[in-house]
Design a protein around this motif. Sequence first.
Motif, PDB file in Angstrom:
ATOM      1  N   ASP A  28      23.350 -27.084  49.817  1.00  0.00           N
ATOM      2  CA  ASP A  28      23.402 -26.927  48.322  1.00  0.00           C
ATOM      3  C   ASP A  28      24.802 -26.597  48.100  1.00  0.00           C
ATOM      4  OD1 ASP A  28      23.073 -26.214  45.800  1.00  0.00           O
ATOM      5  OD2 ASP A  28      22.831 -24.088  46.004  1.00  0.00           O
ATOM      6  N   TYR A  29      25.515 -27.784  47.639  1.00  0.00           N
ATOM      7  CA  TYR A  29      27.088 -27.634  48.111  1.00  0.00           C
ATOM      8  C   TYR A  29      27.555 -27.892  46.325  1.00  0.00           C
ATOM      9  CZ  TYR A  29      27.429 -32.775  47.657  1.00  0.00           C
ATOM     10  OH  TYR A  29      27.284 -34.096  47.303  1.00  0.00           O
ATOM     11  N   ILE A  66      36.152 -29.445  58.561  1.00  0.00           N
ATOM     12  CA  ILE A  66      35.172 -29.033  57.554  1.00  0.00           C
ATOM     13  C   ILE A  66      33.924 -29.638  57.921  1.00  0.00           C
ATOM     14  CG2 ILE A  66      34.650 -29.472  55.127  1.00  0.00           C
ATOM     15  CD1 ILE A  66      37.566 -29.653  54.405  1.00  0.00           C
ATOM     16  N   ALA A  67      33.820 -30.711  58.270  1.00  0.00           N
ATOM     17  CA  ALA A  67      32.452 -31.158  58.846  1.00  0.00           C
ATOM     18  C   ALA A  67      31.899 -30.265  60.086  1.00  0.00           C
ATOM     19  CB  ALA A  67      32.612 -32.590  59.180  1.00  0.00           C
ATOM     20  N   THR A  68      32.684 -30.054  60.937  1.00  0.00           N
ATOM     21  CA  THR A  68      32.201 -28.991  62.073  1.00  0.00           C
ATOM     22  C   THR A  68      31.756 -27.837  61.554  1.00  0.00           C
ATOM     23  OG1 THR A  68      33.974 -30.386  63.523  1.00  0.00           O
ATOM     24  CG2 THR A  68      32.953 -28.090  64.210  1.00  0.00           C
ATOM     25  N   TYR A  69      32.704 -27.113  60.673  1.00  0.00           N
ATOM     26  CA  TYR A  69      32.152 -25.899  60.017  1.00  0.00           C
ATOM     27  C   TYR A  69      30.786 -25.903  59.214  1.00  0.00           C
ATOM     28  CZ  TYR A  69      32.100 -21.764  57.348  1.00  0.00           C
ATOM     29  OH  TYR A  69      31.673 -20.625  56.457  1.00  0.00           O
ATOM     30  N   LEU A  70      30.561 -26.980  58.547  1.00  0.00           N
ATOM     31  CA  LEU A  70      29.317 -26.969  58.041  1.00  0.00           C
ATOM     32  C   LEU A  70      28.220 -27.441  58.776  1.00  0.00           C
ATOM     33  CD1 LEU A  70      30.801 -29.165  54.567  1.00  0.00           C
ATOM     34  CD2 LEU A  70      29.983 -26.635  54.722  1.00  0.00           C
ATOM     35  N   ASP A  71      28.524 -28.142  59.675  1.00  0.00           N
ATOM     36  CA  ASP A  71      27.406 -28.718  60.567  1.00  0.00           C
ATOM     37  C   ASP A  71      26.785 -27.292  61.552  1.00  0.00           C
ATOM     38  OD1 ASP A  71      25.828 -30.648  61.414  1.00  0.00           O
ATOM     39  OD2 ASP A  71      26.872 -31.099  63.462  1.00  0.00           O
ATOM     40  N   LEU A  72      27.872 -26.657  61.797  1.00  0.00           N
ATOM     41  CA  LEU A  72      27.442 -25.249  62.706  1.00  0.00           C
ATOM     42  C   LEU A  72      26.743 -24.277  61.944  1.00  0.00           C
ATOM     43  CD1 LEU A  72      30.437 -25.410  65.202  1.00  0.00           C
ATOM     44  CD2 LEU A  72      28.011 -25.828  65.786  1.00  0.00           C
ATOM     45  N   PHE A  74      24.968 -24.224  58.976  1.00  0.00           N
ATOM     46  CA  PHE A  74      23.926 -24.592  57.926  1.00  0.00           C
ATOM     47  C   PHE A  74      22.724 -25.277  58.961  1.00  0.00           C
ATOM     48  CE2 PHE A  74      27.032 -24.158  54.853  1.00  0.00           C
ATOM     49  CZ  PHE A  74      26.401 -23.462  53.671  1.00  0.00           C
ATOM     50  N   PRO A  75      21.563 -24.956  58.539  1.00  0.00           N
ATOM     51  CA  PRO A  75      20.570 -25.345  59.355  1.00  0.00           C
ATOM     52  C   PRO A  75      20.367 -26.905  58.868  1.00  0.00           C
ATOM     53  CG  PRO A  75      19.752 -24.116  57.434  1.00  0.00           C
ATOM     54  CD  PRO A  75      21.190 -23.932  57.534  1.00  0.00           C
ATOM     55  N   GLY A  76      19.434 -27.507  59.647  1.00  0.00           N
ATOM     56  CA  GLY A  76      18.960 -29.074  59.432  1.00  0.00           C
ATOM     57  C   GLY A  76      19.639 -29.812  60.471  1.00  0.00           C
ATOM     58  N   PRO A  77      19.287 -31.083  60.399  1.00  0.00           N
ATOM     59  CA  PRO A  77      19.805 -32.092  61.557  1.00  0.00           C
ATOM     60  C   PRO A  77      21.249 -31.725  61.892  1.00  0.00           C
ATOM     61  CG  PRO A  77      19.235 -33.173  59.682  1.00  0.00           C
ATOM     62  CD  PRO A  77      18.917 -31.966  59.292  1.00  0.00           C
ATOM     63  N   ARG A  78      21.678 -31.867  63.085  1.00  0.00           N
ATOM     64  CA  ARG A  78      23.082 -31.933  63.616  1.00  0.00           C
ATOM     65  C   ARG A  78      23.474 -33.072  63.655  1.00  0.00           C
ATOM     66  NH1 ARG A  78      24.647 -27.523  66.673  1.00  0.00           N
ATOM     67  NH2 ARG A  78      26.781 -28.775  66.871  1.00  0.00           N
ATOM     68  N   PHE A  79      24.912 -33.271  63.193  1.00  0.00           N
ATOM     69  CA  PHE A  79      25.436 -34.465  62.894  1.00  0.00           C
ATOM     70  C   PHE A  79      26.692 -34.588  63.876  1.00  0.00           C
ATOM     71  CE2 PHE A  79      22.954 -34.281  59.425  1.00  0.00           C
ATOM     72  CZ  PHE A  79      22.243 -35.675  59.500  1.00  0.00           C
ATOM     73  N   ILE A  80      27.076 -33.492  64.384  1.00  0.00           N
ATOM     74  CA  ILE A  80      28.171 -33.463  65.482  1.00  0.00           C
ATOM     75  C   ILE A  80      27.245 -32.878  66.625  1.00  0.00           C
ATOM     76  CG2 ILE A  80      30.315 -32.448  66.264  1.00  0.00           C
ATOM     77  CD1 ILE A  80      31.109 -32.431  63.309  1.00  0.00           C
TER      78      ILE A  80
END
Length: 216
Positions: A28-29, A66-72, A74-80
């Motif tokens: 939710d961004y 930013i992508a690394t921070y958000l991926d780590l 928040f829950p949900g599938p990992r993209f990194i």
Amino acid sequence: MTRPEILGSLRSTYTRAVCMLCEEKGIDYQLTETPLNAPALYAVHPLGRMPVLRHGDVELFESKAIATYLDLSFPGPRFIPSEARLAGLTEQWVSLVNTLVDRTFIRTYLFAYVVPMLTGGKPDRQAIDAVLPAVREQVAILDKAVAATGCLVGEQLTFADINLLPILHRVQQAPEGAVVVKEAGNLARYYEKHSARPSFKRTDPPPGPPARYRAA
Ligand SMILES: N[C@@H](CCC(=O)N[C@@H](CS)C(=O)NCC(=O)O)C(=O)O
């Protein structure tokens, strides 16, 4: 958890990539539409570029960071991916696309169309013709990279793909770019498949380049 705020514009490929990641993860961004070089960007990025992130007391610039921070965070599938080889490959493709492909496809090729037109001029034919061999060479590299699995890394969508897709969208808005991608069969199929994703559709930019900040 606090809602992350992304400052930028969907018309910016880097901003769109970060928004796509949020969409894929179901975060939710809030995207705060911000012109290029606006003071709100300078408040976080030393050169006023987009996107930047604000999340609680965290402030970040550079889309991959930013992508690394958000991926780590928040829950949900990992993209990194966390597995070493896949993580390295993701970093490799993000880096190549951001340092080479973006410069060729967007900042040299597409801008040779867009920038003169902003002041009523004609596309810079000389610059377009000069960069086309590099566009073809880099499309061939990407075509080969996605041939086996339809993804840049392993068999699943990663941030490497999310980072590339907005750039592939833009390069096809100019005539030769559209033809070169279409003729590269694997890359054309890759784009067709992933551009059908809800995350891609929901981040479709309005027409035109990002607005530039003008002090009143
Ligand atoms: N490496 C940066 C690139 C950011 C970037 O260059 N963004 C462009 C928009 S796509 C920008 O803000 N340009 C400012 C300008 O044109 O003055 C990232 O990944 O975030």
